[in-house]
Enzyme design. Sequence first.
Site, PDB file in Angstrom:
ATOM      1  N   CYS A  59      25.356  53.358  37.323  1.00 50.54           N
ATOM      2  CA  CYS A  59      26.093  54.252  36.322  1.00 50.54           C
ATOM      3  C   CYS A  59      25.364  55.571  36.374  1.00 50.54           C
ATOM      4  O   CYS A  59      26.317  56.474  36.477  1.00 50.54           O
ATOM      5  CB  CYS A  59      26.302  53.266  35.222  1.00 50.54           C
ATOM      6  N   CYS A  60      24.250  55.544  36.005  1.00 48.87           N
ATOM      7  CA  CYS A  60      23.369  56.817  36.008  1.00 48.87           C
ATOM      8  C   CYS A  60      23.610  57.756  37.126  1.00 48.87           C
ATOM      9  O   CYS A  60      23.843  58.948  37.113  1.00 48.87           O
ATOM     10  CB  CYS A  60      22.155  56.594  35.721  1.00 48.87           C
ATOM     11  N   CYS A 119      16.933  57.999  33.550  1.00 51.74           N
ATOM     12  CA  CYS A 119      18.240  57.914  34.379  1.00 51.74           C
ATOM     13  C   CYS A 119      18.219  58.277  35.745  1.00 51.74           C
ATOM     14  O   CYS A 119      19.062  57.969  36.540  1.00 51.74           O
ATOM     15  CB  CYS A 119      19.198  58.929  33.612  1.00 51.74           C
ATOM     16  N   CYS A 172      24.519  53.019  26.296  1.00 55.31           N
ATOM     17  CA  CYS A 172      23.239  52.594  26.681  1.00 55.31           C
ATOM     18  C   CYS A 172      22.256  53.454  25.666  1.00 55.31           C
ATOM     19  O   CYS A 172      21.060  53.419  25.962  1.00 55.31           O
ATOM     20  CB  CYS A 172      22.938  53.152  28.016  1.00 55.31           C
TER      21      CYS A 172
END
Length: 252
Positions: free
Chosen positions: A131-132, A238, A215
């Site tokens: 996702c990051c 991240c 998050c």
Amino acid sequence: MANPLRKIDLIDTAPAFTQADADRLNTRFAGVDTLTMLRALFADGTLGNTAVVSSFGTESAVLLHLVARADPATPVIFVDTLRMFPETLAYRDTLVAALGLRDSRTITPDPLVLAARDAERLRWSFDPDGCCDIRKVEPLRRAKAGLDSWISGRKAFQSQTRQNIARFEVEDGRLKVNPLGDRVKADLDAYFAEHDLPRHPLEADGYASVGCQPCTSKIQPGEDPRAGRWRGWEKTECGIHVPEKPGEEPVF
């Protein structure tokens, strides 16, 4: 006899900056206050094509205020992952206006990549690294493509993974500047008070470090300032502050 190669035929593949350059700059600016350092770097063109990368988080105002005092025309890049807190977006607009920053740039993820890899917007819940990567690392990679250097707001006290941050580093031939690397939280708090800088709206609610909404959680007294990031996962960054090696996937 062959003619010598014309200058146009020669392609310089050397990196823009080397570790030796970073070492020289670390020596040159050792003990020099941050504002004086930034003014000198901007005035003499040492950084080349540069920009500040800011999350507009709880401590961002200090670096942005210093940059605005040194050169308010310096580009400021913000990666909107499209999962940010509304308070962060509002804080970005507040700081840009209050500090007189003249070149604020917002970059977002590639919509085609999002559609292919995170159409349900739930990737954070089972693959936070991925996702990051698609929401933050890749967009910032695009934003930095034309830069010779970039300015980061990292500070050593934020977590165990950020210890021993030098003012100048080199990543993939690009100079990375950490003007506040040796500052502690008391220094930042004092700067906020001295210059009456606005605080992030979520800080008073217990959010010491603010990232994407899914998050990010509040921290408890005595916890690491970044303990509320990716809580429950073995993940502390991240990925934008971890250099990649050719042929390898980003390391988070």
